[in-house]
Design a protein around this motif. Structure first.
Motif, PDB file in Angstrom:
ATOM      1  N   CYS A 121       0.845  -1.212   0.000  1.00 54.38           N
ATOM      2  CA  CYS A 121       0.000   0.000   0.000  1.00 54.38           C
ATOM      3  C   CYS A 121       0.872   1.251   0.000  1.00 54.38           C
ATOM      4  CB  CYS A 121      -0.916  -0.001   1.216  1.00 54.38           C
ATOM      5  SG  CYS A 121      -2.278  -1.182   1.124  1.00 54.38           S
ATOM      6  N   ALA A 122       1.935   1.218   0.791  1.00 53.61           N
ATOM      7  CA  ALA A 122       2.831   2.375   0.877  1.00 53.61           C
ATOM      8  C   ALA A 122       3.485   2.664  -0.466  1.00 53.61           C
ATOM      9  CB  ALA A 122       3.891   2.126   1.943  1.00 53.61           C
ATOM     10  N   PHE A 123       4.037   1.626  -1.099  1.00 59.33           N
ATOM     11  CA  PHE A 123       4.706   1.841  -2.379  1.00 59.33           C
ATOM     12  C   PHE A 123       3.702   2.218  -3.469  1.00 59.33           C
ATOM     13  CE2 PHE A 123       8.102  -1.097  -0.602  1.00 59.33           C
ATOM     14  CZ  PHE A 123       9.009  -0.067  -0.394  1.00 59.33           C
ATOM     15  N   GLY A 124       2.470   1.732  -3.359  1.00 64.13           N
ATOM     16  CA  GLY A 124       1.448   2.059  -4.353  1.00 64.13           C
ATOM     17  C   GLY A 124       1.128   3.539  -4.418  1.00 64.13           C
ATOM     18  N   VAL A 125       1.221   4.229  -3.289  1.00 66.43           N
ATOM     19  CA  VAL A 125       0.927   5.669  -3.280  1.00 66.43           C
ATOM     20  C   VAL A 125       2.194   6.514  -3.226  1.00 66.43           C
ATOM     21  CG1 VAL A 125      -1.326   5.347  -2.223  1.00 66.43           C
ATOM     22  CG2 VAL A 125       0.653   5.743  -0.767  1.00 66.43           C
ATOM     23  N   SER A 126       3.317   5.932  -2.770  1.00 66.19           N
ATOM     24  CA  SER A 126       4.534   6.743  -2.623  1.00 66.19           C
ATOM     25  C   SER A 126       5.109   7.156  -3.970  1.00 66.19           C
ATOM     26  CB  SER A 126       5.584   5.995  -1.798  1.00 66.19           C
ATOM     27  OG  SER A 126       6.015   4.824  -2.471  1.00 66.19           O
ATOM     28  N   PHE A 127       5.000   6.286  -4.985  1.00 64.46           N
ATOM     29  CA  PHE A 127       5.548   6.659  -6.294  1.00 64.46           C
ATOM     30  C   PHE A 127       4.818   7.866  -6.876  1.00 64.46           C
ATOM     31  CE2 PHE A 127       5.540   6.454 -10.931  1.00 64.46           C
ATOM     32  CZ  PHE A 127       6.894   6.520 -11.194  1.00 64.46           C
ATOM     33  N   PRO A 128       3.486   7.828  -7.026  1.00 62.80           N
ATOM     34  CA  PRO A 128       2.828   9.032  -7.552  1.00 62.80           C
ATOM     35  C   PRO A 128       2.982  10.234  -6.638  1.00 62.80           C
ATOM     36  CG  PRO A 128       1.198   7.403  -6.853  1.00 62.80           C
ATOM     37  CD  PRO A 128       2.526   6.729  -6.847  1.00 62.80           C
ATOM     38  N   THR A 351       0.071  17.218 -17.620  1.00 64.22           N
ATOM     39  CA  THR A 351      -1.025  17.402 -16.679  1.00 64.22           C
ATOM     40  C   THR A 351      -1.053  18.820 -16.118  1.00 64.22           C
ATOM     41  OG1 THR A 351      -2.122  16.375 -14.789  1.00 64.22           O
ATOM     42  CG2 THR A 351       0.266  16.694 -14.628  1.00 64.22           C
ATOM     43  N   THR A 352      -2.016  19.069 -15.242  1.00 59.86           N
ATOM     44  CA  THR A 352      -2.153  20.356 -14.565  1.00 59.86           C
ATOM     45  C   THR A 352      -1.931  20.141 -13.070  1.00 59.86           C
ATOM     46  OG1 THR A 352      -4.529  20.062 -14.219  1.00 59.86           O
ATOM     47  CG2 THR A 352      -3.840  21.123 -16.274  1.00 59.86           C
ATOM     48  N   ASP A 353      -1.715  21.226 -12.347  1.00 52.97           N
ATOM     49  CA  ASP A 353      -1.444  21.104 -10.919  1.00 52.97           C
ATOM     50  C   ASP A 353      -2.590  20.434 -10.172  1.00 52.97           C
ATOM     51  OD1 ASP A 353       1.050  22.212 -11.080  1.00 52.97           O
ATOM     52  OD2 ASP A 353       0.403  24.238 -10.577  1.00 52.97           O
ATOM     53  N   ARG A 354      -3.819  20.733 -10.541  1.00 55.65           N
ATOM     54  CA  ARG A 354      -4.962  20.192  -9.800  1.00 55.65           C
ATOM     55  C   ARG A 354      -5.176  18.705 -10.072  1.00 55.65           C
ATOM     56  NH1 ARG A 354     -10.066  20.288 -12.547  1.00 55.65           N
ATOM     57  NH2 ARG A 354     -11.139  20.945 -10.652  1.00 55.65           N
ATOM     58  N   LEU A 355      -4.548  18.194 -11.162  1.00 53.84           N
ATOM     59  CA  LEU A 355      -4.713  16.781 -11.529  1.00 53.84           C
ATOM     60  C   LEU A 355      -3.412  15.992 -11.408  1.00 53.84           C
ATOM     61  CD1 LEU A 355      -6.866  17.272 -14.774  1.00 53.84           C
ATOM     62  CD2 LEU A 355      -7.689  16.511 -12.536  1.00 53.84           C
ATOM     63  N   ARG A 356      -2.390  16.609 -10.834  1.00 49.83           N
ATOM     64  CA  ARG A 356      -1.067  15.999 -10.861  1.00 49.83           C
ATOM     65  C   ARG A 356      -1.017  14.666 -10.098  1.00 49.83           C
ATOM     66  NH1 ARG A 356       2.988  18.341 -13.013  1.00 49.83           N
ATOM     67  NH2 ARG A 356       2.140  20.447 -12.833  1.00 49.83           N
ATOM     68  N   GLY A 357      -1.654  14.608  -8.936  1.00 46.33           N
ATOM     69  CA  GLY A 357      -1.641  13.374  -8.162  1.00 46.33           C
ATOM     70  C   GLY A 357      -2.309  12.232  -8.889  1.00 46.33           C
ATOM     71  N   ARG A 358      -3.486  12.499  -9.462  1.00 45.64           N
ATOM     72  CA  ARG A 358      -4.204  11.451 -10.201  1.00 45.64           C
ATOM     73  C   ARG A 358      -3.448  11.049 -11.458  1.00 45.64           C
ATOM     74  NH1 ARG A 358      -8.140  14.448  -7.665  1.00 45.64           N
ATOM     75  NH2 ARG A 358      -9.944  13.300  -6.794  1.00 45.64           N
ATOM     76  N   SER A 359      -2.818  12.009 -12.136  1.00 49.28           N
ATOM     77  CA  SER A 359      -2.077  11.691 -13.359  1.00 49.28           C
ATOM     78  C   SER A 359      -0.910  10.766 -13.068  1.00 49.28           C
ATOM     79  CB  SER A 359      -1.576  12.988 -14.018  1.00 49.28           C
ATOM     80  OG  SER A 359      -2.654  13.821 -14.380  1.00 49.28           O
ATOM     81  N   ASN A 360      -0.153  11.058 -12.011  1.00 45.76           N
ATOM     82  CA  ASN A 360       0.979  10.201 -11.646  1.00 45.76           C
ATOM     83  C   ASN A 360       0.514   8.843 -11.139  1.00 45.76           C
ATOM     84  OD1 ASN A 360       3.587  11.648 -12.054  1.00 45.76           O
ATOM     85  ND2 ASN A 360       2.585  13.205 -10.813  1.00 45.76           N
ATOM     86  N   ALA A 361      -0.643   8.825 -10.454  1.00 46.80           N
ATOM     87  CA  ALA A 361      -1.187   7.548  -9.991  1.00 46.80           C
ATOM     88  C   ALA A 361      -1.603   6.686 -11.180  1.00 46.80           C
ATOM     89  CB  ALA A 361      -2.380   7.784  -9.073  1.00 46.80           C
ATOM     90  N   LEU A 362      -2.214   7.301 -12.190  1.00 48.47           N
ATOM     91  CA  LEU A 362      -2.643   6.557 -13.373  1.00 48.47           C
ATOM     92  C   LEU A 362      -1.436   6.004 -14.126  1.00 48.47           C
ATOM     93  CD1 LEU A 362      -5.327   5.867 -14.729  1.00 48.47           C
ATOM     94  CD2 LEU A 362      -5.026   7.861 -16.205  1.00 48.47           C
ATOM     95  N   ALA A 363      -0.365   6.806 -14.239  1.00 51.80           N
ATOM     96  CA  ALA A 363       0.853   6.323 -14.882  1.00 51.80           C
ATOM     97  C   ALA A 363       1.464   5.169 -14.084  1.00 51.80           C
ATOM     98  CB  ALA A 363       1.860   7.464 -15.008  1.00 51.80           C
TER      99      ALA A 363
END
Length: 445
Positions: A121-128, A351-363
């Motif tokens: 779980c930690a590595f799943g969110v730490s990368f994005p 991406t944009t600043d408001r979508l940066r977290g989701r964009s990196n998570a999707l990648a």
């Protein structure tokens, strides 16, 4: 010819150019990943030979980590955009610290599963989260260099940790394995301190306008120009490359080329050494060049590495096979030095600043899914003596990566996103930038 400074920014100038926050983040990479290197090569040894779990149970336990990471990544991306990357990293770092401590005392399968689930779980969110934090700290023209240097330091840490761990652990002494897991847990105290004290002022989050009527969503990410193609590229590149290096290549080396475990260890050591030695050189060479064309070279390098792996099957159980596998891993590493600076930089420029977290998570999700899918596929093909179709499929897959980069992604990228439209204070204008800008203003491809 420009009379200004060289277009190839030296490491010293790059370090001087970094914001203080960027220097702080880079300063703890080696320490953090030395701990990872201590335990990463010995998962199977620890669970099977030391703790006494069957190989089948060991395989299931190890599979818990990527599965937990995939499950956590989707809500993690939204959480990054909502509360900020730094706080998410504080939580994920704490989680992996606890997970590694649990692994030190994993005398039962449920305890081991818990340890892997926490770290997964930690590595799943730490990368994005880390990619997002870096993108909010670093100006666009420095991100490519930052990602590349970070990758080099990461591999240096893992390499040093692997050497130390190999010299220290003993399958007849449980306490040696418990020690490396506890040391691994302790290495996460360094990034935790940096995040909580000197970087406490950084949020890693865009300031949201209260007048906004729509909330950020993954659907909005998918509508960003070029993002869907970038996600597809992440998936294909991972499937024909990284997932195979971790599963298919070792299986081919052992079952087809009959390379010893020592020879396989040598191959992975060579892979790490090439990354550490060449990453900075590669960074200077690709500066100011189209990232999509860099990906074409990357694809060709990877295709060559798989051809070398296939050739090892023609001379099984010989020193030649061992040399070919080691060369395969070394050539593959050159491709890695081309990938790591470019693909994260493109994603964060799209991406944009408001979508940066989701964009990196999707990648991240697109890159991780093949890690789950590839092992059973490559295992089935190699186990059923289909090594020729396997190697041919990998080479064709590398060609597909190049084709997607040039024909599908490149027309959707601005010069900035493709690495030729932004220059830093120490850079001369990269070749072709002015021409690209004129063509773009004229509406030409």
């Amino acid at each position: 010819m420009s009379s200004g400074p060289s277009t190839k920014t030296p490491l010293r100038a790059f370090w001087h150019d970094l914001p203080r926050e960027g220097r702080l983040l880079l300063s703890i990479v080696v320490v953090e990943f030395i701990g990872t290197g201590l335990v990463l090569p010995f998962w199977v040894v620890y669970l099977h030979e030391v703790r006494g779990f069957s190989l089948a149970t060991t395989g299931l336990l190890i599979g818990v980590q990527p599965l937990a990471g995939l499950i956590a990544a989707v809500p993690g991306g939204g959480l990054i955009d909502r509360i900020g990357a730094r706080l998410v990293l504080v939580g994920s770092t704490t989680l992996v610290l606890v997970g590694e401590a649990v692994m030190a005392f994993a005398s039962t399968a449920p305890l081991a599963a818990l340890g892997f689930a926490l770290s997964g779980c930690a590595f799943g969110v730490s990368f994005p989260a880390s990619q997002t934090l870096v993108a909010t700290i670093m100006p666009s023209h420095l991100r490519q260099r930052y990602y590349g240097l970070n990758f080099s330091l990461l591999n240096l840490g893992i390499g040093v940790g692997g050497i130390v761990g190999g010299a220290f652990v003993d399958v007849h002494r449980l306490w040696t394995f418990q020690t490396i897991y506890l040391v691994d847990a302790a290495t996460f105290l360094a990034p935790l301190f940096v995040l909580l004290v000197p970087l406490r002022h950084v949020t890693g989050r865009a300031e949201h306008d209260e007048a906004e009527t729509t909330k950020p969503s993954y659907r909005e990410v998918a509508r960003l120009p070029g993002m869907r193609t970038m996600v597809l590229l992440n998936f294909v590149a991972s499937f024909v490359a990284y997932a195979q290096l971790n599963s298919g290549m070792p299986a081919f080396a052992r079952d087809v080329a009959h390379v010893s475990t020592q020879g396989l260890g040598l191959a992975f050591a060579a892979n790490t050494l090439v990354i550490v030695l060449l990453q900075l050189v590669v960074l200077q060479r690709i500066e100011g060049r189209r990232r999509t064309r860099v990906m074409v070279v990357m694809s060709a390098v990877w295709a060559l590495s798989w051809v070398l792996m296939g050739a090892s099957g023609l001379v099984p159980d010989t020193w030649g096979a061992t040399v070919l596998i080691a060369t395969c891993a070394s050539v593959f590493a050159l491709g890695e030095t081309l990938l790591q600076p470019t693909m994260p930089a493109i994603t964060n420029d799209l991406t944009t600043d408001r979508l940066r977290g989701r964009s990196n998570a999707l990648a991240s999700i697109a890159f991780q899914v093949p890690m789950v899918l590839a092992p059973p596929i490559s295992g089935w093909l190699i186990g059923h003596h289909q090594q020729v179709p396997y190697v041919v499929g990998l080479v064709v897959g590398c060609g597909l990566v190049a084709l997607l980069a040039v024909t599908r992604l490149e027309p959707l990228l601005s010069p900035t996103a493709n690495g030729v439209g932004v220059r830093g204070p120490l850079d001369d204008p990269p070749p072709g930038t002015a021409a690209d800008a004129l063509r773009e203003s004229a509406g030409q491809p």
